[in-house]
Design an enzyme around this catalytic site. Sequence first.
Site, PDB file in Angstrom:
ATOM      1  N   SER A 110       0.841  -1.198   0.000  1.00  0.00           N
ATOM      2  CA  SER A 110       0.000   0.000   0.000  1.00  0.00           C
ATOM      3  C   SER A 110       0.876   1.248   0.000  1.00  0.00           C
ATOM      4  O   SER A 110       1.864   1.324   0.728  1.00  0.00           O
ATOM      5  CB  SER A 110      -0.900   0.037   1.235  1.00  0.00           C
ATOM      6  OG  SER A 110      -1.596   1.265   1.275  1.00  0.00           O
ATOM      7  N   TYR A 117      -2.260  -0.928  10.342  1.00  0.00           N
ATOM      8  CA  TYR A 117      -2.357  -1.268   8.919  1.00  0.00           C
ATOM      9  C   TYR A 117      -1.113  -0.784   8.167  1.00  0.00           C
ATOM     10  O   TYR A 117      -0.508  -1.533   7.386  1.00  0.00           O
ATOM     11  CB  TYR A 117      -3.622  -0.640   8.328  1.00  0.00           C
ATOM     12  CG  TYR A 117      -3.735  -0.816   6.837  1.00  0.00           C
ATOM     13  CD1 TYR A 117      -4.196  -2.014   6.290  1.00  0.00           C
ATOM     14  CD2 TYR A 117      -3.378   0.210   5.956  1.00  0.00           C
ATOM     15  CE1 TYR A 117      -4.294  -2.188   4.917  1.00  0.00           C
ATOM     16  CE2 TYR A 117      -3.467   0.049   4.582  1.00  0.00           C
ATOM     17  CZ  TYR A 117      -3.931  -1.151   4.070  1.00  0.00           C
ATOM     18  OH  TYR A 117      -4.008  -1.327   2.702  1.00  0.00           O
TER      19      TYR A 117
HETATM   20  N1  LIG Z   1      -8.769  -0.003  -1.538  1.00  0.00           N
HETATM   21  C1  LIG Z   1      -7.677   0.731  -1.395  1.00  0.00           C
HETATM   22  O1  LIG Z   1      -7.688   1.960  -1.445  1.00  0.00           O
HETATM   23  C2  LIG Z   1      -6.348   0.047  -1.178  1.00  0.00           C
HETATM   24  C3  LIG Z   1      -5.177   0.827  -1.252  1.00  0.00           C
HETATM   25  C4  LIG Z   1      -3.949   0.217  -1.056  1.00  0.00           C
HETATM   26  C5  LIG Z   1      -3.891  -1.144  -0.808  1.00  0.00           C
HETATM   27  N2  LIG Z   1      -5.039  -1.870  -0.735  1.00  0.00           N
HETATM   28  C6  LIG Z   1      -4.912  -3.312  -0.482  1.00  0.00           C
HETATM   29  O2  LIG Z   1      -5.551  -4.013  -1.538  1.00  0.00           O
HETATM   30  C7  LIG Z   1      -6.111  -5.226  -1.016  1.00  0.00           C
HETATM   31  C8  LIG Z   1      -7.602  -5.297  -1.319  1.00  0.00           C
HETATM   32  O3  LIG Z   1      -8.237  -4.129  -0.820  1.00  0.00           O
HETATM   33  P1  LIG Z   1      -9.834  -3.987  -0.829  1.00  0.00           P
HETATM   34  O4  LIG Z   1     -10.122  -2.549  -0.838  1.00  0.00           O
HETATM   35  O5  LIG Z   1     -10.430  -4.857  -1.862  1.00  0.00           O
HETATM   36  O6  LIG Z   1     -10.165  -4.608   0.647  1.00  0.00           O
HETATM   37  P2  LIG Z   1     -11.504  -5.272   1.243  1.00  0.00           P
HETATM   38  O7  LIG Z   1     -11.452  -5.066   2.714  1.00  0.00           O
HETATM   39  O8  LIG Z   1     -12.707  -4.793   0.502  1.00  0.00           O
HETATM   40  O9  LIG Z   1     -11.355  -6.840   0.902  1.00  0.00           O
HETATM   41  C9  LIG Z   1     -10.507  -7.667   1.645  1.00  0.00           C
HETATM   42  C10 LIG Z   1     -10.840  -9.125   1.343  1.00  0.00           C
HETATM   43  O10 LIG Z   1      -9.955  -9.944   2.139  1.00  0.00           O
HETATM   44  C11 LIG Z   1     -10.734 -10.962   2.766  1.00  0.00           C
HETATM   45  N3  LIG Z   1     -10.097 -11.380   4.008  1.00  0.00           N
HETATM   46  C12 LIG Z   1      -9.983 -10.677   5.173  1.00  0.00           C
HETATM   47  N4  LIG Z   1      -9.379 -11.406   6.111  1.00  0.00           N
HETATM   48  C13 LIG Z   1      -9.070 -12.600   5.533  1.00  0.00           C
HETATM   49  C14 LIG Z   1      -8.426 -13.775   6.006  1.00  0.00           C
HETATM   50  N5  LIG Z   1      -8.007 -13.873   7.272  1.00  0.00           N
HETATM   51  N6  LIG Z   1      -8.248 -14.806   5.140  1.00  0.00           N
HETATM   52  C15 LIG Z   1      -8.705 -14.729   3.857  1.00  0.00           C
HETATM   53  N7  LIG Z   1      -9.358 -13.640   3.371  1.00  0.00           N
HETATM   54  C16 LIG Z   1      -9.522 -12.586   4.199  1.00  0.00           C
HETATM   55  C17 LIG Z   1     -12.101 -10.318   3.001  1.00  0.00           C
HETATM   56  O11 LIG Z   1     -13.117 -11.308   3.208  1.00  0.00           O
HETATM   57  C18 LIG Z   1     -12.278  -9.514   1.711  1.00  0.00           C
HETATM   58  O12 LIG Z   1     -12.852 -10.312   0.688  1.00  0.00           O
HETATM   59  C19 LIG Z   1      -5.772  -5.250   0.475  1.00  0.00           C
HETATM   60  O13 LIG Z   1      -4.542  -5.929   0.666  1.00  0.00           O
HETATM   61  C20 LIG Z   1      -5.605  -3.778   0.782  1.00  0.00           C
HETATM   62  O14 LIG Z   1      -4.795  -3.580   1.916  1.00  0.00           O
HETATM   63  C21 LIG Z   1      -6.261  -1.305  -0.911  1.00  0.00           C
END
Ligand SMILES: NC(=O)c1ccc[n+]([C@@H]2O[C@H](COP(=O)([O-])OP(=O)(O)OC[C@H]3O[C@@H](n4cnc5c(N)ncnc54)[C@H](O)[C@@H]3O)[C@@H](O)[C@H]2O)c1
Length: 250
Positions: free
Chosen positions: A143, A156
């Site tokens: 991230s 985080y």
């Molecule tokens: N959305 C953003 O702005 C952003 C920015 C930078 C990085 N990210 C990273 O991108 C990735 C996806 O982000 P997102 O926005 O789709 O997040 P989100 O929270 O919508 O989705 C996360 C997913 O991970 C699953 N999950 C959680 N705990 C788990 C576990 N213990 N085992 C298996 N699955 C598990 C959840 O059920 C969900 O489907 C993450 O790693 C997040 O940190 C997101």
Amino acid sequence: MTLAQKIIVVTGAAQGIGAAYARRLVEEGATVVLADRDREGAEATASSLGGPGKAVAYRLDVAERASCQALAAYLTDAYGHVDGLVNNAAIFSTITMKPFWEITDEEWDRLMAVNLRGPWLLVSALLPLLCASASASVVNIGSDAVRLGRTGYLHYVASKGGVHGMTYSMARELGEYGIRVNTLSPGPVYTEVARETVTPAQREAMIAAQALRRPGGPDDLTGTLMFLLGDGSAYLTGQTISVNGGLVHR
Ligand SMILES: NC(=O)c1ccc[n+]([C@@H]2O[C@H](COP(=O)([O-])OP(=O)(O)OC[C@H]3O[C@@H](n4cnc5c(N)ncnc54)[C@H](O)[C@@H]3O)[C@@H](O)[C@H]2O)c1
């Protein structure tokens, strides 16, 4: 850059960005295992994806060693190798923003177990399957919150800083087995999932600070992921690729 015929595991693929990764991979012809703690969500997403590839839902808790090993056993029986692993699952959209001194020990430990221990456990469990591939690629999802020093969710940010560091060492330890490891580090990305980790004012300020002045969506990341998983990046390993609309340059 063909991904057709490859076996790719995407964790956290039930919703949000992970679901978009899975959708694009299936469109490219890959066989994709959508591994998520949310079994019903993973099944619903998998069944919504069209061909020419294939989508399979699997219930996985990345924080649990036994669950990662069970996935390895399933994949061994089903395919015998894994060509790509996308460590995307994380505690993210459910985070409540707060000053770091108010984060509880339980919140810290659970988030670290999923976001940092999870990718380590899963790469370790799938190692024989990755070694069995002719061109294995691991993509750890980091991230740019790390580079921005974003406030309100220190556990985080610390976990993702750990993911960035883990990639550098994993790439060196796995290079002799022909396995590449890179970090895809997104900037702010807006999905169908509502979250508290960015206020409307912060969102507008960050878009105004980007070189490209529009909000990023999941499909803005998928092309870079295809590149990192594909053979076009065969000499790329141990790198962090930021996809952020030009929000951060260093
Ligand atoms: N959305 C953003 O702005 C952003 C920015 C930078 C990085 N990210 C990273 O991108 C990735 C996806 O982000 P997102 O926005 O789709 O997040 P989100 O929270 O919508 O989705 C996360 C997913 O991970 C699953 N999950 C959680 N705990 C788990 C576990 N213990 N085992 C298996 N699955 C598990 C959840 O059920 C969900 O489907 C993450 O790693 C997040 O940190 C997101």
